[in-house]
Design an enzyme around this catalytic site. Sequence first.
Site, mmCIF file in Angstrom:
data_model
loop_
_atom_site.group_PDB
_atom_site.id
_atom_site.type_symbol
_atom_site.label_atom_id
_atom_site.label_comp_id
_atom_site.label_asym_id
_atom_site.label_seq_id
_atom_site.Cartn_x
_atom_site.Cartn_y
_atom_site.Cartn_z
ATOM 1 N N GLU A 118 15.275 -4.176 -0.443
ATOM 2 C CA GLU A 118 15.320 -4.134 1.019
ATOM 3 C C GLU A 118 15.685 -5.480 1.628
ATOM 4 O OE1 GLU A 118 12.186 -0.443 1.783
ATOM 5 O OE2 GLU A 118 11.426 -2.489 1.591
ATOM 6 N N GLY A 163 -6.386 -4.498 4.991
ATOM 7 C CA GLY A 163 -5.106 -3.847 4.738
ATOM 8 C C GLY A 163 -5.218 -2.337 4.897
ATOM 9 N N ALA A 186 0.995 2.153 -0.680
ATOM 10 C CA ALA A 186 0.231 2.269 0.561
ATOM 11 C C ALA A 186 -0.493 3.598 0.656
ATOM 12 C CB ALA A 186 1.169 2.083 1.758
#
Length: 433
Positions: A172, A14, A320
């Site tokens: 979202e 990731g 992130a």
Amino acid sequence: MADNKKHIIVVGGGFAGINFIKSLGKNPAYKVTLVDINNYNFFPPLIYQAATAFIEASNISMPFRKMFKRHNGFAFHLGKLLNILPESNVVETDTGNLTYDYLILATGTETNFFGMENVKKKAFPMKNITDALAIRNKLLLNLEDYIQRKDDPNRETYLNIVVAGGGPSGVEVSGMIAELSERIVKKEYPELAGLKPNIHLVDAAPALLGPMSSVAQREAQEVLEKLGVDITLNTAVKDYVDDTVILANGAEIKTKTLIWTSGVIARELPGLPAEKFGRGRRVLVDQFNAVQGYNNIFAIGDLCFQDTDPNFPNGHPQLAQVAMQQGVRLAKNIIAKDQGQSLKPFSYIDKGSMAIIARYHAVADLPKFSFTGFFAWLTWLLIHLFPIAGFRNRWKLLGNWVWSFYSANSGLRLIVRSERKRDNNEVRTNIHG
């Protein structure tokens, strides 16, 4: 001649793992083996767009071997981590064992169902490409099933969609489904006679986008309500039985589709002692991201809990940017360590957070101010375009966005079946898309 390179095993491809490998570069002192259950990297912030048939899954994915084809010291090992043997510097996977000099744990998180077995078995998580394709298939199948099942007394369950979790992912995906329902269903499903899916967004918190500013929270609620999303706050999902979502306040919602974005928990790491884990199963690390008690095992990204950063004494948010920055810093520290230089403690630079709500509507919280609307939406697009792996993928994604946002019609609404049969609650899907 003996190979004097140190072997670094990175488990998890990731944000954290990939940025560690990229920052280590082509340093001749190391050989790196990446272990992952998938053979590709993907961009999690855009999973919801793949799940709603807005972009192709390939736009946000890249095979690891292609990504690192110019790294001579790189190897890829397709497999699932089964056990860590710290005393012998070995990791066991379902496809073989590997020895290491340094072990970098970057496995991230998995969906947390909070012990609700029915929800775990029947809800749709949204964590990876396979999940996204499963959701896409289910949403499209619901429309086709509704059209064909004219005599089904529970027919309305096909048009009801429940999204559990009011964080960025829940907001979202709710906004995207609502927009597509408004613009696509009317055009392509005349049999529905103007009907469209009913979207219910449920969250136990008092506001959407809990970690973000009040400006962002208000904007998210207002835009979603204008799109027809039914929002229920201060209420948790308690169960999912017989196509019925049961809420903590006793209310029930009949639905064939429960999309679960309500929480995450760190992935299990068998072999590490129980005292190495903290809240949410996160691994306890020091200021250099070393797992407490070890000098050659490190954990980075959402997986780890670090309370040594003065600005984040209660640990870093699972974002992130944290994962990317930790990957970069750890690579530099390992090189410095082997060269006899001093190490630099990790310190997170908060660049803010963003969420897209609908077409031309987004919210952005920067360190010193917040803003919403079209400019926030445009900023969101630019910021999320550049981290996409691969120059070709960026241009493909940009092209898809330009056409899809302008026309509200991506043309990607494919139901991709597997060969196995399914009952009414089973998804026909092909994980290779």
